[in-house]
Design an enzyme around this catalytic site. Structure first.
Site, PDB file in Angstrom:
ATOM      1  N   ASP A 262       3.016  -0.670   0.432  1.00  0.00           N
ATOM      2  CA  ASP A 262       2.427  -0.349   1.739  1.00  0.00           C
ATOM      3  C   ASP A 262       1.648   0.989   1.978  1.00  0.00           C
ATOM      4  OD1 ASP A 262       4.825   1.139   0.446  1.00  0.00           O
ATOM      5  OD2 ASP A 262       5.092   2.220   2.688  1.00  0.00           O
ATOM      6  N   HIS A 263       0.980   1.561   0.508  1.00  0.00           N
ATOM      7  CA  HIS A 263       0.393   2.593   0.665  1.00  0.00           C
ATOM      8  C   HIS A 263      -0.899   2.163   0.016  1.00  0.00           C
ATOM      9  CE1 HIS A 263       3.284   6.093   1.417  1.00  0.00           C
ATOM     10  NE2 HIS A 263       3.913   4.656   0.703  1.00  0.00           N
ATOM     11  N   HIS A 357       9.737  10.850  -6.155  1.00  0.00           N
ATOM     12  CA  HIS A 357       9.923   8.863  -5.621  1.00  0.00           C
ATOM     13  C   HIS A 357      10.134   8.179  -6.775  1.00  0.00           C
ATOM     14  CE1 HIS A 357       9.041   6.450  -1.996  1.00  0.00           C
ATOM     15  NE2 HIS A 357       7.748   5.830  -2.637  1.00  0.00           N
TER      16      HIS A 357
HETATM   17 ZN   LIG Z   1       6.589   3.704   1.897  1.00  0.00          ZN
HETATM   18 ZN   LIG Z   2       6.907   4.329  -2.334  1.00  0.00          ZN
END
Ligand SMILES: [Zn+2]
Ligand SMILES: [Zn+2]
Length: 506
Positions: A262-263, A357
């Site tokens: 999604d990045h 993360h």
């Molecule tokens: Zn993300």
């Molecule tokens: Zn992420």
């Protein structure tokens, strides 16, 4: 017949029904003021993107409340003729919807709404008729007799003929609309060209992987003086940047926080447009954590054929072979404080720092400094000390945010409907994103001036849900908090302490 209609009971029934219509319109009007997107998407099939919410509350709210006021006044006061006002308004609404059925694609979603509106017109019309035929209706006010006058009938006829004429002439009007001047105006990129010297943060994509009708994949652009950076490029975000009229070809570098899909899923499209829009002769610089070479090389390879077509078709004027694709630069060499300056030129300093993360390692956040203004983009992270240190006193902190209670509700709903995988995902994502309330604590403790939350989880299609999403955040942090939507632009003019915000998408 006349005797029957003249009967008080008939007048009473039609009048009560008209009053009920007034009450329904009043409730809808109030609901529009409180939760405009809910009403408009569920009942009226209206688009609620971006700043349109303003018009929903104002224009649509006024239409319903105004109609309701006259319906109620007409039904429950002795000025029964006032019912002509809502009858006229609703007849026009029905007329507009019928025209839409004739002209617009797939209008069928509004069929139910149309039926209800026709019903309302009939109820109100009957109440007017019953009153007109009753004893009291005979002494109608002078204003009402205008309706029967010759002038009124002629004016109405003229309007109908004009509408019919416009309808018939649509193809001719349409083909004359697209002139060189109009085409030119549609290509101009006004808003961004006119920004003052300073630091500007554009939210091209603010969503997470879960589909959100208000938000495409995550992407934030930062314009700092003469330089332009695009941080992450989630699905759909290149188009979104273009709709915000960002001159992609002027991009200094694309920065990636980490390699979750999604990045990065729009990186191919983004590099292609940076290259061809500016006929650039050097590949797009893509900076990211260790592994960025693999990502960029992979996209370069996937676009081998497309690149060859562009070069063969357009040649050097658009697609000089040397400018195709991307060139990767690894961000490493972090100091003990887990930061590294990756760009320092023309007064613009960009600092990368490590965030939390896991299992994604390394994952980065970025800080931008220019002429006394500063912005931090968190990337994806749990509450993180390095990020806290980097955010001290910044003008804007853009932080990812989620609400665990809302996600847990999704998990329960998914499990109840037998969608175990979706339920597990809604639970798993909570271990590597910050809660909205935690971001407020960071903003408070770091003396951030304005907190912007993005990558909203779960998707929030309706603004009425924003307070629930924020929980206690507004009590914890007393600065402004913006729940981001695609198209927002924050401007920090150089050497000032102003923070301007506006929409570039409607
Ligand atoms: Zn993300
Ligand atoms: Zn992420």
């Amino acid at each position: 017949m006349k005797k029957l209609l003249g009967h008080d009971a008939v007048v009473m029934v039609t009048r009560t029904l008209a009053g009920a219509v007034g009450v329904v319109l009043l409730l809808i009007g109030l609901a529009i003021l409180i939760m405009p997107e809910v009403v408009s998407t569920m009942f009226l099939s209206l688009s609620t993107g971006g700043a349109g919410i303003n018009s929903l509350r104002a224009d649509l709210g006024a239409l319903f409340l105004g109609t309701a006021v006259f319906a109620l006044l007409g039904a429950f006061s002795r000025f029964r003729w006032l019912l002509l006002v809502p009858t006229t308004f609703l007849s026009l609404v029905v007329g507009g919807r019928v025209i839409s059925v004739l002209l617009d694609p797939f209008p069928s979603r509004t069929a139910g709404t149309l039926v209800v509106e026709i019903l309302f017109v009939l109820v109100l019309g009957l109440a007017v008729l019953a009153h007109a035929l009753s004893g009291k209706g005979k002494q109608r006010p002078q204003a009402v007799s205008v309706i029967g006058s010759r002038r009124f009938l002629i004016a109405t006829g003229v309007v109908i003929v004009l509408l019919g004429g416009l309808f018939v002439m649509r193809p001719a009007i349409s083909s004359r609309l697209w002139t060189d001047g109009v085409a030119g105006r549609m290509q101009q990129s006004a808003a961004i060209d006119e920004l003052p010297d300073g630091l500007h943060v554009g939210l091209a994509g603010t969503g997470a992987p879960m589909p959100d009708s208000q938000r495409v994949g995550i992407s934030t652009f930062v314009i700092a003086g003469e330089h332009q950076f695009i941080v992450d490029c989630g699905p759909g975000s290149t188009l979104s940047s273009e709709l915000m009229q960002l001159p992609l070809e002027e991009t200094t570098a694309v920065l990636l926080t980490h390699f979750h899909s999604d990045h990065i899923a729009d990186l191919d499209e983004l590099m292609l447009k940076i290259w061809t829009y500016g006929a650039r002769t050097e590949p797009t610089l893509v900076m990211g954590p260790v592994g960025v070479e693999t990502v960029v090389e992979g996209y370069n390879q996937a676009f081998t054929f497309d690149t060859s077509y562009r070069i063969a078709h357009h040649g050097d004027a658009v697609a000089p072979a040397s400018g195709a694709g991307g060139i990767a630069r690894v961000i490493d060499g972090f100091g003990e404080d887990e930061t590294v300056v990756i760009f320092d030129q023309d007064g613009v300093r960009v600092t990368a720092f490590l965030v939390s993360h896991k299992p994604v390692e390394p994952a980065l956040g970025f800080r931008f400094d220019y002429k006394g203004r500063s912005v931090v983009l968190s990337g994806d992270t749990l509450p993180d000390e390095t990020l806290m240190a980097q955010s001290q006193g910044v003008d804007i902190l853009v932080h990812d945010a989620m609400n665990p209670d809302m996600l847990n509700a999704m998990t329960r709903a998914s499990e109840a409907s037998g969608e175990a995988v979706a339920g597990t995902v809604a639970t798993d994502i909570q271990t590597y994103h910050a809660f909205a309330e935690e971001t407020a604590r960071i903003a408070r403790d770091a003396n951030v001036r304005h907190l912007v939350l993005n990558q909203i989880l779960p998707p929030l299609p309706f603004s009425i849900l924003h307070p629930a999403f924020l929980g206690d955040a507004r009590r914890i942090y007393d600065g402004p908090i913006t729940l981001s939507r695609d198209g927002m632009l924050f401007s920090l003019p150089a050497d000032s302490d102003e923070i301007d915000a506006r929409w570039l998408l409607y």
